[in-house]
Motif scaffolding. Structure first.
Motif, PDB file in Angstrom:
ATOM      1  N   LEU A 194       0.844  -1.085  -0.121  1.00 40.04           N
ATOM      2  CA  LEU A 194      -0.063  -0.081  -0.210  1.00 40.04           C
ATOM      3  C   LEU A 194       0.843   1.403  -0.074  1.00 40.04           C
ATOM      4  CD1 LEU A 194      -2.974   0.911   0.413  1.00 40.04           C
ATOM      5  CD2 LEU A 194      -2.453   0.918   3.015  1.00 40.04           C
ATOM      6  N   SER A 195       0.577   2.361  -0.831  1.00 42.61           N
ATOM      7  CA  SER A 195       1.107   3.633  -0.692  1.00 42.61           C
ATOM      8  C   SER A 195       0.364   4.705  -1.007  1.00 42.61           C
ATOM      9  CB  SER A 195       2.484   3.653  -1.846  1.00 42.61           C
ATOM     10  OG  SER A 195       1.709   3.541  -2.832  1.00 42.61           O
ATOM     11  N   GLY A 196       0.836   5.857  -0.418  1.00 43.62           N
ATOM     12  CA  GLY A 196       0.191   6.903  -0.530  1.00 43.62           C
ATOM     13  C   GLY A 196      -0.797   7.353   0.620  1.00 43.62           C
ATOM     14  N   ASN A 197      -1.449   8.379   0.116  1.00 48.01           N
ATOM     15  CA  ASN A 197      -2.708   8.925   1.222  1.00 48.01           C
ATOM     16  C   ASN A 197      -3.680   7.798   1.380  1.00 48.01           C
ATOM     17  OD1 ASN A 197      -2.953  10.956   2.640  1.00 48.01           O
ATOM     18  ND2 ASN A 197      -2.792  12.371   0.926  1.00 48.01           N
ATOM     19  N   ILE A 198      -3.886   7.647   2.961  1.00 48.72           N
ATOM     20  CA  ILE A 198      -5.126   6.827   3.318  1.00 48.72           C
ATOM     21  C   ILE A 198      -5.635   7.192   4.577  1.00 48.72           C
ATOM     22  CG2 ILE A 198      -3.627   4.918   4.578  1.00 48.72           C
ATOM     23  CD1 ILE A 198      -5.478   3.055   2.950  1.00 48.72           C
ATOM     24  N   SER A 199      -6.688   7.198   4.729  1.00 53.91           N
ATOM     25  CA  SER A 199      -7.493   7.620   5.944  1.00 53.91           C
ATOM     26  C   SER A 199      -7.883   6.505   6.650  1.00 53.91           C
ATOM     27  CB  SER A 199      -8.563   8.668   5.908  1.00 53.91           C
ATOM     28  OG  SER A 199      -9.666   8.349   6.514  1.00 53.91           O
ATOM     29  N   VAL A 200      -7.540   6.344   7.973  1.00 49.58           N
ATOM     30  CA  VAL A 200      -7.851   5.268   8.794  1.00 49.58           C
ATOM     31  C   VAL A 200      -8.374   5.716  10.256  1.00 49.58           C
ATOM     32  CG1 VAL A 200      -6.985   3.193  10.283  1.00 49.58           C
ATOM     33  CG2 VAL A 200      -5.891   3.976   8.116  1.00 49.58           C
ATOM     34  N   ALA A 201      -9.378   5.499  10.241  1.00 51.21           N
ATOM     35  CA  ALA A 201     -10.345   5.696  11.581  1.00 51.21           C
ATOM     36  C   ALA A 201     -10.331   7.390  11.830  1.00 51.21           C
ATOM     37  CB  ALA A 201      -9.819   4.957  12.693  1.00 51.21           C
ATOM     38  N   GLY A 202     -10.574   8.119  10.790  1.00 54.77           N
ATOM     39  CA  GLY A 202     -10.646   9.564  10.757  1.00 54.77           C
ATOM     40  C   GLY A 202      -8.965  10.131  10.767  1.00 54.77           C
ATOM     41  N   LYS A 203      -8.181   9.365  10.657  1.00 55.51           N
ATOM     42  CA  LYS A 203      -6.796  10.171  10.687  1.00 55.51           C
ATOM     43  C   LYS A 203      -6.052   9.887   9.423  1.00 55.51           C
ATOM     44  CE  LYS A 203      -4.027  10.641  14.387  1.00 55.51           C
ATOM     45  NZ  LYS A 203      -2.973   9.876  15.322  1.00 55.51           N
ATOM     46  N   ASP A 204      -5.413  10.957   8.811  1.00 56.71           N
ATOM     47  CA  ASP A 204      -4.890  10.782   7.530  1.00 56.71           C
ATOM     48  C   ASP A 204      -3.255  10.103   7.590  1.00 56.71           C
ATOM     49  OD1 ASP A 204      -6.869  11.094   5.912  1.00 56.71           O
ATOM     50  OD2 ASP A 204      -6.507  13.143   5.928  1.00 56.71           O
ATOM     51  N   TRP A 205      -3.178   9.052   6.590  1.00 59.18           N
ATOM     52  CA  TRP A 205      -1.851   8.708   6.815  1.00 59.18           C
ATOM     53  C   TRP A 205      -1.262   8.784   5.397  1.00 59.18           C
ATOM     54  CZ3 TRP A 205       0.805   5.999  11.139  1.00 59.18           C
ATOM     55  CH2 TRP A 205      -0.073   6.185  12.288  1.00 59.18           C
ATOM     56  N   ASN A 206       0.226   9.007   5.386  1.00 59.17           N
ATOM     57  CA  ASN A 206       0.748   9.093   4.103  1.00 59.17           C
ATOM     58  C   ASN A 206       2.121   8.334   4.072  1.00 59.17           C
ATOM     59  OD1 ASN A 206       1.502   9.460   1.590  1.00 59.17           O
ATOM     60  ND2 ASN A 206       1.199  11.553   1.671  1.00 59.17           N
ATOM     61  N   MET A 207       1.870   7.134   4.293  1.00 58.53           N
ATOM     62  CA  MET A 207       3.314   6.390   4.368  1.00 58.53           C
ATOM     63  C   MET A 207       3.341   5.291   3.110  1.00 58.53           C
ATOM     64  SD  MET A 207       3.669   6.257   8.234  1.00 58.53           S
ATOM     65  CE  MET A 207       5.338   5.311   8.254  1.00 58.53           C
ATOM     66  N   GLY A 208       3.908   4.113   3.358  1.00 55.74           N
ATOM     67  CA  GLY A 208       3.992   3.049   2.528  1.00 55.74           C
ATOM     68  C   GLY A 208       3.982   1.811   3.295  1.00 55.74           C
ATOM     69  N   MET A 209       3.479   0.792   2.706  1.00 56.67           N
ATOM     70  CA  MET A 209       3.699  -0.399   3.513  1.00 56.67           C
ATOM     71  C   MET A 209       4.153  -1.601   2.330  1.00 56.67           C
ATOM     72  SD  MET A 209       1.054  -3.063   5.379  1.00 56.67           S
ATOM     73  CE  MET A 209       0.823  -4.486   4.802  1.00 56.67           C
ATOM     74  N   ALA A 210       5.052  -2.214   2.469  1.00 57.31           N
ATOM     75  CA  ALA A 210       5.662  -3.356   1.550  1.00 57.31           C
ATOM     76  C   ALA A 210       4.549  -4.472   1.393  1.00 57.31           C
ATOM     77  CB  ALA A 210       6.756  -3.759   1.741  1.00 57.31           C
ATOM     78  N   ALA A 211       4.720  -5.381   0.706  1.00 54.43           N
ATOM     79  CA  ALA A 211       3.748  -6.558   0.413  1.00 54.43           C
ATOM     80  C   ALA A 211       4.170  -7.468   1.454  1.00 54.43           C
ATOM     81  CB  ALA A 211       3.865  -6.879  -0.879  1.00 54.43           C
ATOM     82  N   MET A 212       3.631  -7.128   2.765  1.00 58.50           N
ATOM     83  CA  MET A 212       4.126  -8.021   3.916  1.00 58.50           C
ATOM     84  C   MET A 212       3.458  -9.317   3.760  1.00 58.50           C
ATOM     85  SD  MET A 212       6.099  -5.879   5.230  1.00 58.50           S
ATOM     86  CE  MET A 212       6.463  -7.022   6.321  1.00 58.50           C
ATOM     87  N   GLY A 213       2.309  -9.510   3.221  1.00 61.31           N
ATOM     88  CA  GLY A 213       1.806 -10.795   3.457  1.00 61.31           C
ATOM     89  C   GLY A 213       2.046 -11.703   2.114  1.00 61.31           C
TER      90      GLY A 213
END
Lengths: 203, 472
Positions: A129-148
């Protein structure tokens, strides 16, 4: 040969064939035998697992085995999911699923995790996952590799089930077949997901 | 009996005894040698257990090998051939016929002792099969089987030809023993060595055999012989025939199923069945107690202390105790504490050295002077042997049982039991001394007999012809 044995051994007056008194057996010993046989039968009934070869001591029946042995099915799935989660995802998302500031968003209470369907959710650890994403009302703009991506389907399904049903998340479990399907749909080297890509696919 | 005598004149006792002479000597001389060998090996093993540096440099005498060799020497070297010898004589006497074909058991006895020799040597060289009580490799076990059958057939035949038709309880016990051993020994060797079964079944077969040999077979023989000599030596009748028979049937019926400890890795139904059967041994236990107690009371003579009767009595009391220990081991509360500890060793040693060996000693001391026609060279050794053996068994078995308790009560720690094991070595020392006296008496008797034989032969050759013979 001489029959004269000058034996110093105790010699009975004569050397007769031994005799045995022939009175009939008293009934009590037969009754006792039958009673012991009956009690033995009861004990066998309670402890033998009735010839079931999978029952070993100290268990006494198939029922007891099921009571005390590690579960299969939903409970086993959860236990497995917890182990995999703590090894693979917990480092960033926290063992409590609350996420870590500056590292990873929470999974407890996340709308992505608790969504009705798990199609979008399954794509995240498989593709990243990369880029802007809102989780439970807060915005995150980071990245997560294909951990699974490296996990077997069964393990990934167990992890997803675990995060969907733990920490007060009350969503449905994820069957392994659906993880297999999503993985097949993604192909060999998938692009990381973004918020917009996720929103184009069914929930 | 008088009516019988008019139809078939039964042979007089001295003639019957003489007909058994050669088989008895062939079996007993070897057996007494193995008895000493076995006790010496057992003593070495016992010392090694608490003093591991003892004889540590000799690979032949590693602990595991010596223990197995000692047990097998005592059981296959002494107990079995000595039992066969006594059975031969008891059957001939009960049947009131001379023993037919005495040379077959003589040949068989040599085969047997050769088998034991090969077996023991293989164990010490490290070629044991690895199965408890079946350590002899194929070369040895086949010889044992053949020899046993060769002895059992003419002996059972002497039962068939009996002139005295009335059965005596010992007939049942001893005839069953003649069939029981070849059957269980062959089955166990086939299923473990020749065509091995797999997995769980191997352990089951091994323990089944151990129980059938040490518990069932030993009990059949020891009780059969004991029930013969008890009335004979006291002059009182056996009380009663039907109690003894009930003991026989319940022992045969329940005894075969025992011997699989609850904690062993077999399905629960097998171990449960085994414990239930073991607890049912209470029935033959009560039976023997009644027979033993009632046959001792009443008018009659007990003979001096330390004679054959003392051995037989000691043996029967040991049987009662060892059966009680066997039953205790099958009860869940007790087995949790004592299973797989020295307690089990104590039980089997009581069965071997306290029960069967003692009954056999008593019988042999009675039989041998009669079969040979002259007395022991050192009859005073018999009392000393009785005293040493009694003391020895108490000091060998009781500390082992206590060591087992110490082990079980201290989470299987061996340290807790070490002092008891040191005491048990002392007991074994007494036993060894006693056994030496026994073997000396037997060997001296054998040599005297040989010497007499040579003398008569020599006299026959050198004797001048009688005048009357020259004339005719």
């Amino acid at each position: 040969m001489s029959a004269d044995i000058k034996s110093s051994l105790p010699k009975p007056p004569s050397d007769p064939r031994p005799e045995a008194v022939r009175t009939t057996l008293p009934i009590w010993i037969i009754v006792l035998t039958l009673m012991l046989l009956f009690l033995g039968g009861l004990y066998f009934d309670n402890h033998s697992g009735w010839f079931q070869t999978q029952v070993y001591g100290p268990y006494a029946s198939v029922d007891q085995l099921e009571l005390y042995q590690p579960k299969s099915g939903a409970a086993a799935e959860l236990a497995r999911g917890k182990v995999v989660y703590e090894q693979v995802c917990g480092l960033c998302h926290g063992a409590d699923g609350l996420g870590k500031p500056g590292q990873a968003p929470p999974l407890a209470g996340s709308e992505w995790v608790m969504a009705k369907g798990y199609n979008r959710l399954a794509h995240i650890p498989l593709a990243g996952l990369s880029g802007n994403i809102s989780v439970a009302g807060k915005d995150w703009n980071m990245g997560m590799a294909a951990m699974g991506a490296a996990l077997p389907d069964a393990d990934l399904a167990a992890v997803l089930t675990y995060i969907r049903t733990s920490w007060g998340n009350g969503a449905s479990p994820v069957p392994m077949e659906d993880v297999t399907k999503v993985r097949a749909g993604l192909g060999a080297r998938p692009q990381p997901m973004s918020h917009d890509m996720l929103m184009t696919m069914p929930e | 009996m008088t009516a019988n005598e008019t139809i078939h004149p039964t042979a007089p006792a001295p003639e019957i005894d003489a007909s058994c002479r050669l088989p008895l000597l062939a079996l007993l001389v070897g057996a007494s040698v193995w008895l000493v060998v076995g006790t010496v090996l057992a003593l070495i093993a016992s010392i090694k257990f608490h003093a591991p540096e003892f004889l540590a440099a000799c690979p032949l005498l590693t602990y595991g090998r010596v223990v197995a060799a000692a047990n097998d020497a005592l059981v296959y070297g002494f107990c079995l051939p000595a039992s066969l010898a006594v059975i031969i004589w008891v059957f001939a006497r009960l049947s009131q016929t001379v023993y037919t074909l005495p040379l077959v058991p003589v040949v068989a006895a040599h085969i047997w002792h050769l088998g034991v020799f090969i077996g023991l040597l293989s164990i010490l060289l490290g070629h044991s099969t690895g199965f408890t009580w079946l350590e002899f490799p194929r070369g040895g076990s086949i010889l044992l089987f053949v020899a046993f059958v060769l002895i059992a057939i003419p002996t059972a035949a002497s039962f068939g030809f009996r002139l005295e038709k009335d059965l005596y309880p010992s007939h049942w016990f001893l005839l069953a023993a003649l069939l029981w051993f070849p059957w269980s020994y062959a089955s166990a060797n086939i299923f473990l060595v020749a065509m091995p079964v797999r997995g769980v079944a191997q352990g089951v077969v091994n323990l089944w055999f151990a129980n059938n040999l040490l518990y069932v077979w030993f009990s059949l023989v020891g009780l059969g012989i004991g029930f013969y000599f008890l009335p004979k030596l006291t002059g009182r009748p056996l009380q009663t025939y039907y109690y003894a028979l009930y003991v026989f049937w319940t022992l045969a019926l329940f005894g075969t199923w025992c011997g699989l400890p609850q904690g062993s890795p077999f399905p629960a139904w097998i171990t449960t069945l085994s414990s239930v059967a073991a607890v049912l041994l209470i029935v033959p236990l009560i039976g023997v107690t009644v027979v033993f107690g009632r046959s001792l009371g009443g008018p009659g003579s007990d003979g001096p202390m330390g004679g054959p009767l003392s051995f037989v009595k000691f043996g029967l009391v040991s049987f009662l105790l060892s059966t009680l220990m066997y039953i205790a081991l099958a009860c869940p509360q007790i087995s949790r504490l004592l299973e797989f500890t020295w307690f089990g060793v104590a039980q089997s040693q009581l069965q071997i050295l306290g029960f069967l060996a003692m009954v056999l000693f008593g019988a042999i001391y009675y039989i041998l002077p009669r079969a040979l026609g002259f007395d022991f060279i050192a009859p005073q050794f018999i009392r000393a042997h009785c005293f040493l053996a009694g003391l020895g068994v108490v000091f060998w078995v009781a500390p082992l049982a206590l060591a087992g308790y110490a082990q079980g009560a201290n989470a299987y720690s061996l340290d807790a039991s070490l002092n008891w094991l040191r005491i048990s070595t002392l007991g074994l020392g007494f036993i060894l001394l006693g056994n030496l006296l026994f073997a000396l008496n037997i060997l001296a008797m054998f040599l005297t007999w040989k010497l007499n034989l040579v003398k008569t032969l020599f006299a026959a050759i050198t004797a001048p012809l009688k005048v009357s013979e020259v004339k005719s």
